[in-house]
Motif scaffolding. Structure first.
Motif, PDB file in Angstrom:
ATOM      1  N   UNK A  35       0.714  -1.302  -0.216  1.00  0.00           N
ATOM      2  CA  UNK A  35       0.021   0.017   0.024  1.00  0.00           C
ATOM      3  C   UNK A  35       0.784   1.435  -0.213  1.00  0.00           C
ATOM      4  N   UNK A  36       1.985   0.980   0.500  1.00  0.00           N
ATOM      5  CA  UNK A  36       2.756   2.362   0.568  1.00  0.00           C
ATOM      6  C   UNK A  36       3.462   2.821  -1.017  1.00  0.00           C
ATOM      7  N   UNK A  37       3.175   1.777  -2.109  1.00  0.00           N
ATOM      8  CA  UNK A  37       3.808   2.236  -3.341  1.00  0.00           C
ATOM      9  C   UNK A  37       2.814   3.146  -3.923  1.00  0.00           C
ATOM     10  N   UNK A  38       1.405   3.429  -3.428  1.00  0.00           N
ATOM     11  CA  UNK A  38       0.472   4.135  -3.874  1.00  0.00           C
ATOM     12  C   UNK A  38       1.276   5.665  -4.016  1.00  0.00           C
ATOM     13  N   UNK A  39       2.122   5.979  -3.472  1.00  0.00           N
ATOM     14  CA  UNK A  39       2.740   7.263  -3.659  1.00  0.00           C
ATOM     15  C   UNK A  39       3.491   7.555  -5.073  1.00  0.00           C
ATOM     16  N   UNK A  40       3.898   6.420  -5.703  1.00  0.00           N
ATOM     17  CA  UNK A  40       4.366   6.396  -6.955  1.00  0.00           C
ATOM     18  C   UNK A  40       3.277   6.493  -8.096  1.00  0.00           C
ATOM     19  N   UNK A  41       3.587   7.071  -9.228  1.00  0.00           N
ATOM     20  CA  UNK A  41       4.839   7.934  -9.582  1.00  0.00           C
ATOM     21  C   UNK A  41       4.844   9.267  -8.908  1.00  0.00           C
ATOM     22  N   UNK A  42       6.273   9.580  -8.409  1.00  0.00           N
ATOM     23  CA  UNK A  42       6.505  10.589  -7.804  1.00  0.00           C
ATOM     24  C   UNK A  42       6.530  11.952  -8.297  1.00  0.00           C
ATOM     25  N   UNK A  43       5.943  12.949  -7.930  1.00  0.00           N
ATOM     26  CA  UNK A  43       6.006  14.424  -8.297  1.00  0.00           C
ATOM     27  C   UNK A  43       6.692  15.132  -7.420  1.00  0.00           C
TER      28      UNK A  43
END
Length: 353
Positions: free
Chosen positions: A195-203
């Motif tokens: 679930x922590x991967x939801x921050x990607x793709x980064x801006x």
């Protein structure tokens, strides 16, 4: 803002993570009663160092030292020149060096701090994703030799680490993406959930978000646990070398000009996964998960170079024992293992990748 405590047998320090973390640097330096504080940066981070320097008003004796940027300058010669600059600046054992930059700066300044006067105190101010999530924490310092990466070094824990996420906004796009090579490693090792991967793709905005701050903290927490248990890299801490044997070999093969560290680590992880599958150690599902997460992060994990071309540089890895190479592989997601291969076994295995 979060603070992770790193505890070893000889020291304990905090890793302060989040937007505005640097506001706590002056208080830390005053608490150390430093007779002189020297800020060390390279040509890429000197402007940040000047800003940090100017923001510290409670300490009268301060200096700034600039060294050349890049892995090609992470050498014994640079470390010696830095020690000479320490001496010219009048540093004593009561002084503190502050490393402002990425992994190269942190490793080089930390090593110089370890050997100058047989040890002075230093503080890490990481300005890259790789340094914030990995290299600034744990006390590994060192420089490269022509024969291989990080072959000269020392364990020297910092007094503190200030991972201010506002500094990440200064990074070029390539540095942001490639810096995620270490984050990919931490995900595969089990430092944080999917679930922590939801921050990607980064801006640019998400770099300063609470979600990305949490991701950095989870990586640091994971590393802190392993460092606490195995400070000198003889046991479980070795798991953090996933992808690094091949990544370091790739960097050296290309003379540190084609791939930066994060890019090489991402490629090295995929080589390790493919090797593990070939040896019957790694579940094939790991490769699918690796490709899926790397795509989400925007990471390239393939190279057109033949893996067999890296063999000579693989066998100069500092983790070798005798004629054997200790390679970190994954049995499955979140399940690393150390596999010992002879040179002939490793040569045969990589020749078929």
């Amino acid at each position: 803002m979060k603070e992770i405590r790193v505890k070893t047998a000889q020291s304990e320090y905090g890793v302060i993570i989040g937007f505005g973390a640097l506001k706590r640097l002056e208080s830390l330096l005053l608490g150390l009663h430093a007779d002189c504080v020297v800020f060390v940066a390279d040509t890429n981070t000197i402007s940040i160092a000047r800003q940090v320097y100017n923001d510290i008003t409670g300490i009268k004796l301060k200096k700034i030292i600039e060294i050349p940027a890049g892995e090609v300058n992470k050498t014994p010669e640079t470390a010696v020149k830095l020690c000479s600059a320490f001496a010219a600046s009048g540093l004593t054992r009561g002084s503190v060096a502050v490393a402002v930059g990425g992994g190269v700066i942190g490793d080089t300044v930390g090593f110089a701090a370890a050997i100058y006067l047989r040890g002075i105190r230093f503080v890490q101010v990481p300005t890259t994703i790789i340094a914030a999530t990995d290299s600034s924490v744990g006390g590994k310092t060192g420089v490269d030799l022509p024969e291989g990466k990080n072959l000269i070094g020392a364990f020297r824990q910092p007094e503190a680490v200030f991972a201010d996420t506002c500094l990440l906004d200064t990074l070029p796009g390539r540095e942001i993406t490639s810096g995620l090579g270490e984050v990919l490693k931490y995900y595969l090792l089990g430092a944080f959930e999917e679930k922590c991967l939801d921050v990607f793709p980064l801006s640019r905005d998400s770099l300063k978000s609470v979600d990305f701050e949490e991701l950095i903290a989870r990586c640091v927490e994971f590393k802190a646990r392993l460092v606490c248990e195995d400070e000198f890299d003889n046991g479980v801490r070795r798991y953090l070398n996933l992808g690094h044997t091949f990544g370091h070999a790739l960097e050296k093969h290309c003379e540190y000009t084609r791939y930066n560290h994060g890019e090489a680590v991402a490629i090295g992880i995929k080589i390790a996964v493919r090797l593990g599958i070939k040896l019957g150690i790694t579940d094939a599902e790991v490769l699918y998960e690796l490709d899926s997460v790397a795509w989400k992060m925007g990471l390239q994990t393939d190279t057109e170079l033949k893996i067999s071309e890296l063999f000579r540089n693989i066998t100069t890895d500092k983790k070798r024992l005798g004629d054997n190479s200790n390679i970190i592989l994954l049995k499955r997601l979140r399940a690393p293992t150390v596999v010992t291969l002879t040179d002939s076994e490793l040569r045969e295995a990589v020749s078929e990748l």
